[in-house]
Design a protein around this motif. Structure first.
Motif, short mmCIF file in Angstrom:
data_model
loop_
_atom_site.label_atom_id
_atom_site.label_comp_id
_atom_site.label_asym_id
_atom_site.label_seq_id
_atom_site.Cartn_x
_atom_site.Cartn_y
_atom_site.Cartn_z
N VAL A 198 -12.68 48.91 -30.71
CA VAL A 198 -14.07 49.36 -30.71
C VAL A 198 -14.25 50.61 -29.85
O VAL A 198 -14.89 51.58 -30.27
CB VAL A 198 -15.00 48.23 -30.21
N LEU A 208 -18.37 45.72 -37.99
CA LEU A 208 -17.32 46.67 -37.67
C LEU A 208 -16.85 47.48 -38.87
O LEU A 208 -16.41 48.63 -38.70
CB LEU A 208 -16.13 45.90 -37.08
N THR A 219 -11.70 42.69 -32.02
CA THR A 219 -13.02 42.44 -32.61
C THR A 219 -12.92 42.18 -34.11
O THR A 219 -13.70 41.40 -34.66
CB THR A 219 -13.94 43.65 -32.35
N ALA A 254 -17.97 49.66 -26.65
CA ALA A 254 -18.55 50.75 -27.43
C ALA A 254 -19.18 51.80 -26.53
O ALA A 254 -19.03 53.01 -26.74
CB ALA A 254 -19.59 50.20 -28.40
#
Length: 617
Positions: free
Chosen positions: A134, A180, A163, A516
């Protein structure tokens, strides 16, 4: 600082020893007003000695003031009398004497310092990102949208990191793969992003703004443009090995796609388990591929890129645990995550791969590598995982009894009476005939808790590949093995190597949201540092070779960690590339002929400083 030192005594002693120097005092030289005051004090000076805080804190600040005042910034010597004197000694008289000695040593050093010429070079504004989780993908997208060229190097066959293997993301319990996939698709197809899977950084030379990176590409043995992920070759493969993505709860073939929904959706051959690479006895996958996309003869290759900055998002992993062997009733949080995933080994059903139904589960927080409860506080990630597991179990299997063994600082995700105890000390795990056992201690008495399944949340550590990468990059690690920030509060995304930034779980355990944010922040820092058309200053305090003294042994080139030293065969002497040299001094210390000197840290400068420190007045 004045509370721990007698500054009046120091000033009088310096005036008595050096009648020809100018001495000034200011409470906050690092402030804007303090810098203006300092610039005025420097008028007409040939050199400057700053006695105050650590050079790591404000040496660059004082150097910038020197430039404004017309003083060569490398005619500056720093005496650290705050951290090394005022802050660490209770004896004011002793601390004052030590501070005076440090200042005298700095003055003597300043006398022999040579002015150095600062130069600048044009830089590359492209970026390299190590890791495609991410944080890495968030950074890549931001850089690419700003018009920068980006290379992403990912060691596994698929992007998305951990993730991509998650079913529901905390705290909104949204589908993680659905969340995602748009980002992964954008990264894979953006014209400014080049994604290299099954690849690792092999070598990095150069400096900020001008890195040359060598990347080793392990062959997939599959033509990505020709493979459509039909899995025909998988069915033909006779080899079965545990699937890494499912933590060994299911099997895969030697040719495989890592997991359902993996991107790029292209098969890869595991050479370690493939019969063709062992004894050439099997070509079943190549013979059955309807598109002719399999190339068993593909070779490893190395490619080079020139980039201005690097963002490391190398991830983290669970510590290796000492757990009972062959126990399917004791699972890590990552394995349990896959068990709950509809695309996992049991299609999301609350059963073990062997078919055992689960009616009771015990979740244990913060387990160290010995299988005991850690003495360190549970992380934010640990607590969020437990809350998510409890939520999923209540929704999918309300009849399942869920209990917790908590770390002292963790808040329970379940409600009484299902919480076992908040301050129990976990001693270990074992497998019973039809259950798993948690051995713990309460009030000095050893007890046991049984459940159909025990899920433990292990401590997180840096990725196993991290130490080798640190050596390659010339970066430092913290006490837990993660990338060490240049300053944990003020510069959390900058590492000790200029031009190298860290983000996501390369810096420690992170939630998806924080990873993120980290990626975007690191990308923003790189964008601000590498501006098109703007030159970057070279570090002038580098090594210098004396071609007359050089004995042609080339020992310096062998020890240089930055590949900054070459050899001029025509004239027969070492040549140092100022763009690559970082002034570490390894070559100067190695040279048997003393033909190399480290500018700003020459033998003369160091000996003068040492003499002043060791001399007794």
């Amino acid at each position: 600082m004045a509370e721990g030192l007698d500054l009046d005594f120091i000033e009088q002693a310096l005036k008595q020893k050096y009648g020809d120097i100018k001495i000034g005092r200011h409470a906050t030289i690092c402030s804007e007003g303090g810098q203006e005051w300092l610039a005025q004090q420097m008028e007409g000076a040939e050199g400057v000695v700053f006695a105050g805080c650590s050079p790591r804190e404000h040496e660059n600040t004082i150097r910038s003031v020197c430039r404004k005042a017309g003083v060569n910034p490398y005619k500056l010597a720093v005496a650290n009398i705050r951290e090394q004197c005022s802050w660490v000694h209770q004896d004011k008289e002793g601390a004052t004497a030590k501070a005076l000695q440090l200042i005298v040593a700095a003055i003597e050093r300043c006398k022999v310092l040579e002015p150095l010429e600062e130069q600048s070079i044009a830089v590359s504004t492209d970026g390299l990102i190590i890791g495609a989780g991410v944080a890495g993908m968030s950074a890549a997208r931001l850089l690419a949208e700003a018009g920068r060229k980006v290379v992403i190097v990912e060691k596994t066959p698929a992007i998305g990191g951990v993730t991509a293997l998650i079913d529901e993301a905390y705290p909104n319990y949204e589908c993680a793969s659905c969340m995602l996939e748009p980002l992964m698709d954008e990264v894979l197809h953006h014209e400014n992003i080049n994604v290299l899977t099954c690849s690792e950084v092999e070598e990095v030379v150069g400096a900020f703004g001008a890195f040359t990176v060598t990347v080793k590409k392990t062959p997939r043995h599959i033509d990505g443009d020709g493979c459509y992920g039909c899995s025909t070759c998988h069915a033909a493969c006779p080899v079965e090995v545990p699937r890494e993505a499912d933590e060994g709860l299911s099997n895969r073939q030697a040719i495989y796609i890592p997991y359902v929904g993996a991107l790029p959706n292209t098969s890869v051959i595991d050479e370690k388990s493939c019969q063709y690479f062992k004894d050439k006895s099997c070509r079943a996958c190549a013979d059955t591929c309807p598109f002719g996309a399999i190339n068993l003869d593909e070779q490893e290759e190395s490619v080079k890129f020139k980039v201005g900055g690097i963002i490391a998002t190398t991830g983290c992993e669970s510590v290796s645990l000492n757990m009972p062997q062959g126990s399917e009733r004791i699972l890590s949080a990552k394995a349990f995550e896959r068990l709950l995933n509809p695309s996992g080994p049991t299609n999301g059903e609350l059963v073990l791969p062997s078919g055992i139904k689960l009616n009771s589960i015990c979740v244990v927080h913060s387990i160290d590598e010995e299988g005991h409860q850690s003495t360190q506080a549970g992380s934010e990630l640990c607590c969020e995982l437990v809350k998510k597991f409890v939520h999923q179990l209540r929704k999918r299997a309300p009849q399942c009894e869920t209990s917790e063994i908590l770390f002292r600082s963790c808040a329970p995700a379940t409600e009484e009476p299902t919480v076992l105890a908040e301050k129990d000390k976990v001693l270990g795990f074992s497998q019973g005939e039809d259950c798993a056992l948690v051995h713990f201690e309460r009030n000095g008495t050893q007890r046991e808790k049984s459940a159909d399944l025990v899920v433990y949340l292990p401590e997180m550590c840096a990725a196993k590949s991290a130490p080798a990468l640190y050596n390659t990059l010339g970066a430092a690690a913290d006490e837990k093995g993660f990338f060490a920030p240049d300053h944990p509060s003020l510069r959390p995304f900058e590492t000790t190597l200029r031009g190298l930034y860290g983000a996501g779980t390369a810096l420690g355990p992170r939630t998806i949201r924080r990873a993120a944010v980290d990626g975007a922040a690191a990308a923003g820092r790189l964008l601000a540092a590498l501006v098109p058309g703007k030159e970057v200053e070279l570090e002038p305090a580098v090594a210098k070779a004396d071609k007359v003294k050089c004995g042609r042994c080339q020992s310096c080139a062998l020890v240089c960690p930055y590949k900054a030293i070459g050899y001029d065969a025509t004239e027969g002497h070492a040549v140092i590339d100022k763009r690559l040299c970082r002034g570490c001094g390894s070559c100067a210390a190695t040279c048997p002929a003393s033909a190399i000197s480290a500018l700003h840290s020459s033998d003369e400068q160091l000996f003068v400083e040492l003499d002043a420190l060791l001399k007794e007045d």
